[in-house]
Design a protein around this motif. Structure first.
Motif, mmCIF file in Angstrom:
data_model
loop_
_atom_site.group_PDB
_atom_site.id
_atom_site.type_symbol
_atom_site.label_atom_id
_atom_site.label_comp_id
_atom_site.label_asym_id
_atom_site.label_seq_id
_atom_site.Cartn_x
_atom_site.Cartn_y
_atom_site.Cartn_z
ATOM 1 N N LEU A 223 -76.269 -6.633 -44.282
ATOM 2 C CA LEU A 223 -74.345 -7.244 -43.954
ATOM 3 C C LEU A 223 -73.849 -5.967 -44.084
ATOM 4 C CD1 LEU A 223 -73.904 -11.183 -44.555
ATOM 5 C CD2 LEU A 223 -73.742 -9.542 -42.666
ATOM 6 N N HIS A 224 -74.341 -5.588 -45.246
ATOM 7 C CA HIS A 224 -73.365 -3.912 -45.724
ATOM 8 C C HIS A 224 -74.074 -3.102 -45.122
ATOM 9 C CE1 HIS A 224 -70.758 -6.587 -48.913
ATOM 10 N NE2 HIS A 224 -71.813 -7.519 -48.658
ATOM 11 N N ARG A 225 -72.686 -2.321 -44.925
ATOM 12 C CA ARG A 225 -73.593 -1.259 -44.005
ATOM 13 C C ARG A 225 -74.601 0.406 -45.567
ATOM 14 N NH1 ARG A 225 -72.068 4.694 -43.406
ATOM 15 N NH2 ARG A 225 -69.477 3.680 -44.453
ATOM 16 N N ARG A 226 -73.454 0.244 -46.648
ATOM 17 C CA ARG A 226 -73.548 0.853 -47.803
ATOM 18 C C ARG A 226 -75.084 0.481 -48.406
ATOM 19 N NH1 ARG A 226 -72.353 -2.081 -52.409
ATOM 20 N NH2 ARG A 226 -71.709 -3.657 -52.598
ATOM 21 N N LEU A 227 -75.640 -0.622 -48.367
ATOM 22 C CA LEU A 227 -76.484 -1.009 -48.828
ATOM 23 C C LEU A 227 -78.057 -1.294 -48.135
ATOM 24 C CD1 LEU A 227 -75.639 -4.190 -50.603
ATOM 25 C CD2 LEU A 227 -75.841 -2.140 -51.970
ATOM 26 N N ARG A 228 -78.347 -0.343 -46.412
ATOM 27 C CA ARG A 228 -79.374 -0.195 -45.317
ATOM 28 C C ARG A 228 -80.212 0.607 -46.181
ATOM 29 N NH1 ARG A 228 -74.988 3.780 -45.507
ATOM 30 N NH2 ARG A 228 -76.536 5.996 -45.396
ATOM 31 N N GLY A 229 -80.691 0.947 -47.358
ATOM 32 C CA GLY A 229 -81.557 1.645 -48.015
ATOM 33 C C GLY A 229 -82.112 0.333 -48.751
ATOM 34 N N ALA A 230 -81.274 -0.135 -49.108
ATOM 35 C CA ALA A 230 -82.178 -1.464 -49.953
ATOM 36 C C ALA A 230 -82.862 -2.303 -49.018
ATOM 37 C CB ALA A 230 -81.114 -1.770 -50.562
ATOM 38 N N ALA A 231 -82.230 -2.640 -47.868
ATOM 39 C CA ALA A 231 -82.354 -3.057 -47.450
ATOM 40 C C ALA A 231 -83.690 -2.688 -46.195
ATOM 41 C CB ALA A 231 -81.793 -3.703 -46.022
ATOM 42 N N LEU A 232 -83.846 -1.959 -46.535
ATOM 43 C CA LEU A 232 -85.295 -1.290 -45.766
ATOM 44 C C LEU A 232 -86.454 -1.048 -46.751
ATOM 45 C CD1 LEU A 232 -83.733 2.012 -43.031
ATOM 46 C CD2 LEU A 232 -84.358 -0.723 -42.768
ATOM 47 N N GLY A 233 -85.751 -0.776 -47.828
ATOM 48 C CA GLY A 233 -86.961 -1.203 -49.136
ATOM 49 C C GLY A 233 -87.574 -2.573 -48.931
ATOM 50 N N HIS A 234 -86.570 -3.716 -48.618
ATOM 51 C CA HIS A 234 -86.996 -4.923 -49.431
ATOM 52 C C HIS A 234 -87.617 -5.240 -48.240
ATOM 53 C CE1 HIS A 234 -86.984 -9.235 -49.026
ATOM 54 N NE2 HIS A 234 -85.608 -9.498 -49.573
ATOM 55 N N LEU A 235 -87.549 -4.615 -46.318
ATOM 56 C CA LEU A 235 -88.489 -4.922 -46.121
ATOM 57 C C LEU A 235 -90.032 -4.325 -46.271
ATOM 58 C CD1 LEU A 235 -88.808 -5.717 -43.069
ATOM 59 C CD2 LEU A 235 -88.170 -2.623 -42.237
ATOM 60 N N ALA A 236 -89.877 -3.003 -46.320
ATOM 61 C CA ALA A 236 -91.045 -2.287 -46.917
ATOM 62 C C ALA A 236 -92.152 -2.843 -48.215
ATOM 63 C CB ALA A 236 -91.486 -0.927 -47.076
ATOM 64 N N ALA A 237 -91.408 -3.813 -49.394
ATOM 65 C CA ALA A 237 -91.998 -4.666 -49.780
ATOM 66 C C ALA A 237 -92.171 -5.758 -49.337
ATOM 67 C CB ALA A 237 -90.766 -4.805 -51.121
ATOM 68 N N VAL A 238 -91.711 -6.074 -48.725
ATOM 69 C CA VAL A 238 -92.498 -7.341 -48.121
ATOM 70 C C VAL A 238 -93.668 -6.888 -46.769
ATOM 71 C CG1 VAL A 238 -92.030 -9.570 -45.943
ATOM 72 C CG2 VAL A 238 -90.090 -8.849 -48.175
ATOM 73 N N GLU A 239 -93.468 -6.352 -46.487
ATOM 74 C CA GLU A 239 -94.632 -5.928 -45.125
ATOM 75 C C GLU A 239 -96.053 -5.827 -46.209
ATOM 76 O OE1 GLU A 239 -95.038 -6.464 -42.533
ATOM 77 O OE2 GLU A 239 -92.968 -6.601 -41.583
#
Length: 325
Positions: A223-239
């Motif tokens: 939900l926070h644009r400034r945290l987009r990097g963390a959101a994608l890092g989270h996705l990468a760790a899941v996958e």
């Protein structure tokens, strides 16, 4: 879905105001994040406020999604959660090579490989009882019945290269255009075939604080644009970390005689997540830091948050069952 049951001082104040309509937008106040008297209380309140951005509640006016008092309290609760997560990973400092696609990929894979948290999937595969697995599935349903939705918030915040790669992953998550193949539909179908409730949000009142924080963190990152990097890092760790556990889950479900539809959900993820691993780490996160090198630290943070919160959820549930895995 109705507003969940309150779990303490803050949610006892907030939830009746939400269902009552907060008619006086000028003076309405929901309280402060610090008013929560327990981890459970803060977690369920934050989860409910974030849920207004998803499907909402039948007993809460949709107009409250953008009410200023709602956002003020959500901001405080998210700020507290983010501060705690950042403090736990304060020693995670990006190296110069992490600002390149190849260096970042190497670091992300190393983080996943080094993760030694307890494994719920291993427990399910080998020794879990059917009652324990049913409880685990009920906890997992809080996320899996909206699977991929939190990450979709990130799509409009990205430039074309990263956006296209993310949409390749999301297209698979959403069934390639076939409603019957949406991953959250597959999970719902598996629950129903196993005699468990497949209703969206039906098990929130049972969810532990660890499960709610795991879900709240993912929503916050999306939900926070400034945290987009963390959101994608989270996705990468899941996958990068879920193909093997999905295989173990499928074996455990078969061992315990669960419905084939529930097993299918996990066998689908054995192949899907293995295919997504390189895409998420290299084409998404790698391409992101090539374009925005200053986000490397947040990508690593998001991956660490993913692994950390999964370990905490596993520790919580295994302790409840008095098991180790």
């Amino acid at each position: 879905m109705l507003i969940p049951q309150a779990r303490g001082t803050l949610s006892e104040r907030v939830f009746p105001q939400l269902t009552g309509g907060l008619e006086d937008t000028a003076s309405a106040g929901l309280g402060r994040g610090g008013d929560a008297d327990s981890r459970d209380d803060a977690a369920v309140t934050l989860w409910a406020l974030q849920e207004l951005h998803y499907r909402g509640f039948d007993d809460v006016d949709d107009a409250l999604e953008w009410h200023p008092a709602v956002h003020a309290l959500r901001w405080e609760l998210e700020a507290d959660l983010e501060a705690r997560l950042r403090e736990r990973h304060a020693d995670l400092v990006p190296r110069p090579e992490d600002h390149t696609a190849e260096g970042l990929a190497e670091r992300l894979f190393a983080m996943v490989e080094a993760d030694d948290g307890p494994s719920l999937a291993r427990h399910v595969e080998t020794t879990a009882t059917r009652d324990e697995v049913e409880e685990l599935l009920r906890h997992r349903s809080v996320y899996h019945l909206k699977e991929a939705d939190p990450t979709t918030w990130v799509v409009p915040r990205l430039e074309a290269t990263v956006k296209a790669a993310l949409m390749e992953v999301q297209l698979d998550e959403y069934g390639g255009g076939d409603p019957a193949r949406l991953h959250h539909h597959l999970f719902a179908r598996g629950l129903a075939a196993s005699g468990l409730s497949a209703d969206y949000g039906a098990t929130v009142d049972e969810a532990s604080a660890a499960v709610l924080e795991q879900n709240a963190a993912l929503s916050m990152l999306g939900l926070h644009r400034r945290l987009r990097g963390a959101a994608l890092g989270h996705l990468a760790a899941v996958e990068a970390s879920s193909s093997g556990p999905s295989r173990r889950m499928a074996r455990g479900l078969q061992r315990l005689g669960f419905a084939p539809e529930m097993v299918e959900y996990y066998t689908e993820h054995v192949e899907a997540d293995a295919a997504h691993e390189q895409l998420a780490v290299r084409a998404i996160c790698g391409a992101l830091v090539e374009r925005e090198p200053h986000l490397a630290g947040d990508v690593l943070l998001g991956a660490a948050i993913c692994l950390d919160l999964e370990a905490r959820t596993a520790t919580d549930l295994l302790a409840r069952w008095d098991r180790a895995a």
